[in-house]
Design a protein around this motif. Structure first.
Motif, short mmCIF file in Angstrom:
data_model
loop_
_atom_site.label_atom_id
_atom_site.label_comp_id
_atom_site.label_asym_id
_atom_site.label_seq_id
_atom_site.Cartn_x
_atom_site.Cartn_y
_atom_site.Cartn_z
N GLU A 140 14.94 -16.42 -98.27
CA GLU A 140 15.21 -17.55 -99.08
C GLU A 140 13.96 -18.50 -98.86
N ASN A 141 13.00 -18.58 -99.58
CA ASN A 141 11.82 -19.19 -99.24
C ASN A 141 11.43 -20.51 -100.28
N LYS A 142 12.36 -20.86 -100.98
CA LYS A 142 12.25 -21.81 -101.91
C LYS A 142 11.85 -23.32 -101.57
N LYS A 180 8.26 -22.75 -100.12
CA LYS A 180 7.30 -22.61 -101.09
C LYS A 180 7.02 -23.97 -101.71
N GLU A 181 7.95 -24.49 -102.19
CA GLU A 181 7.62 -25.78 -102.86
C GLU A 181 7.15 -26.88 -101.94
N ASN A 195 6.92 -12.03 -99.07
CA ASN A 195 7.19 -13.52 -99.44
C ASN A 195 8.14 -14.21 -98.59
#
Length: 549
Positions: A248-250, A253-254, A263
């Motif tokens: 879970e990289n949201k 990343k953002e 990722n």
């Protein structure tokens, strides 16, 4: 110092409580978008199957305990929407009220975990299609089953959760089919070891559709129609997607944090991200594999808990280094246990490593004490005797042996150390030569040249004219099964029948599990023959052959 933590399960909860134990002055805020924190997600399938009957048994730590005992500001159903790194602020949404607010931090620990993969296929969001990652997922599946007369289930994916759910859905009374794109279940095992699981699952009524992928799901009058990559279809009442997880990289990343392998959130040796004020732990990060030294993903609860502890210390100014992970894991499939640690053969080949291997099939305890059951074991090691990995499948004592081997790997032990380990022995529990010792003996014999070996995959390449192929089992055993092209001379007759063998041809020996073959190889070598023993004997050969069919 104010430390905010995003994610309240394994890594996040461990970080929060460790922070408080280290500092009474820290201001600790824990955000969890779900309803629950610190729950045993590995136990979720067993609630669905009925082995665990109370949901509260899965809730390791409740929010009130963290609030009252540890003075932690726990905010469940609060989702962190964004990280504003320049301002050192979080944007948070209270999912109960809809309010969006900001929260400042001095240090931030990310433990968002991983999310189940949901491929963009037709019908993937239909009612009756589930994933299982959280307590809420579990509750939805349980309510769905209670609300209708479901009798059929399709589990897409044969990993740990897939196999565990297949068992527990079957125990719930459903007919279960596992659909797996690979040629085996449980990727941490090699194919011939997984074949033991295939047999057992089938014997317990679970249908296996291997080398078959999911093409889509459709709603039909009789329920759900699961469409497969080979053009066939299965009708079902429930579909469980268990095809792996993604970090879970949201948020990271953002926020512009660096990403790493698969990722995942990239971290340093101190679990710092590319922002020195932000740390990350758990299933969302990449880790270094202890044996290969390569960066990889290992989404397991044990490492996540340890990482949370170390990140907490470092957020308070400590200098604890990240520890490599070896991926030790265990699975229950009906009556069988399967466990592994370190590298399997598929991984060793992909890494281009030079390795040797040995198979044994010992009893779980002294064979003369009632109730002994077989364990099939495989170990990889290098030319210096370093242990690269091990796998075991059996009915009892499996995880105990793999735990010993995992410890040996962690402490950089060798196969020669396994020979010397002094392990607990009493007839109900083990043998004077424990299976772990036996792995050490066989591996050391291979390295020292006392037992030259060959493997099941080598047999098709043996020349019928240029070799002697010998089965030293009893005539009765030989009559029940042998390898095509092998002749029978029972071990106890071998010394008196050496004249029947051509001394100019190498002799490839087999027996049932490899022990008598080893004894025959020693006799032959000392009489001048070039002899080789089939590692694991006929039992391993048959498992390997079944993987080809």
């Amino acid at each position: 110092m104010k430390i905010c933590i995003v994610g309240g399960v394994a890594g996040g909860a461990s970080a929060a409580t460790r922070l408080r134990r280290l500092s009474e002055d820290a201001d600790i805020v824990l955000f969890e978008k779900g309803d629950y924190i610190s729950y045993a997600n590995c136990g979720l399938p067993y609630y669905i199957g009925g082995a665990i009957q109370e949901k509260d048994a899965l809730l390791v730590t409740k929010p009130d305990l963290l609030r009252n005992r540890f003075r932690i500001d726990v905010r469940t159903e609060n989702e962190v929407l964004a990280i504003h790194r320049a301002e050192k602020e979080l944007q948070v949404k209270n999912l109960r009220t809809g309010e969006v607010y900001t929260e400042s931090y001095d240090k931030l620990i990310l433990s968002p975990g991983a999310e189940p993969k949901r491929p963009p296929l037709p019908g993937i969001d239909l009612d009756g299609v589930f994933t299982l990652r959280t307590v809420t997922d579990m509750e939805r599946i349980d309510a769905y089953l209670k609300g209708r007369s479901a009798s059929r289930a399709v589990v897409v994916g044969g990993g740990f959760i897939g196999v565990e759910m297949a068992e527990n859905l079957q125990r719930r009374g459903l007919d279960v089919t596992i659909v797996e794109f690979a040629d085996q279940v449980v990727a941490s095992l090699d194919p011939e070891m997984a074949q033991i699981l295939h047999r057992h699952l089938t014997e317990h009524g679970v249908s296996l559709r291997l080398k078959t992928g999911l093409a889509g799901i459709a709603q039909v009058d009789t329920g759900l129609q699961v469409e497969l990559s080979d053009g066939s279809a299965i009708e079902s009442d429930l579909v469980l997607l268990s095809i792996g997880v993604s970090p879970e990289n949201k948020l990271a990343k953002e926020a512009g944090l660096h990403l790493g392998v698969g990722n995942s959130i990239a971290v340093s040796a101190s679990y710092q991200t590319s922002d020195p004020n932000i740390y990350a732990v758990g299933d969302a990060i990449g880790v270094t594999h202890l044996v290969s030294g390569k960066e990889t993903l290992v989404p397991l609860a044990g490492p996540a808990n340890k990482q949370g502890r170390l990140a907490a210390e470092n957020a308070l100014g400590g200098h604890q280094a990240a520890q490599p992970v070896q991926g030790s894991s265990v699975l229950k499939a009906f009556d069988l246990t399967a466990a592994s640690t370190g590298l399997n053969e598929k991984q060793a080949k992909a890494l281009g490593l030079s390795y040797r291997k040995t198979y044994i099939h010992p009893q779980s305890h002294a064979s003369y004490y009632p109730g002994a059951t077989p364990i099939s074991m495989k170990m990889l090691f290098d030319g210096n005797g370093a242990i690269l990995g091990a796998q075991a499948v059996g009915y009892e004592g499996v995880e105990k042996r793999i735990d010993v081997l995992a410890t040996a790997i962690r402490l950089h032990g060798t196969v020669y150390d396994l020979e010397e380990l002094e392990l607990c022995y009493a007839p109900p529990f083990s043998s004077a030569k424990d299976p772990v010792n036996m792995l050490g003996f066989t591996a050391a014999n291979i390295l020292k040249g006392d037992m030259p070996v060959y493997y099941a995959e080598d047999i098709p390449g043996l020349s019928p004219e240029g070799t002697t192929r010998l089965d030293v089992s009893t005539p009765a055993e030989f009559g029940m099964s042998t390898i095509p092209g092998y002749q029978n001379i029972p071990l106890d007759e071998l010394r008196g029948r050496l004249s029947e063998l051509d001394p100019n041809k190498p002799v490839y020996v087999t027996c049932r599990v490899g022990l008598r073959g080893y004894l025959a190889t020693r006799i032959l070598k000392q009489h001048g023959f070039d002899a080789y023993n089939l590692s694991g004997g006929m039992k391993t050969y048959q498992l390997a052959r079944e993987t080809e069919s």
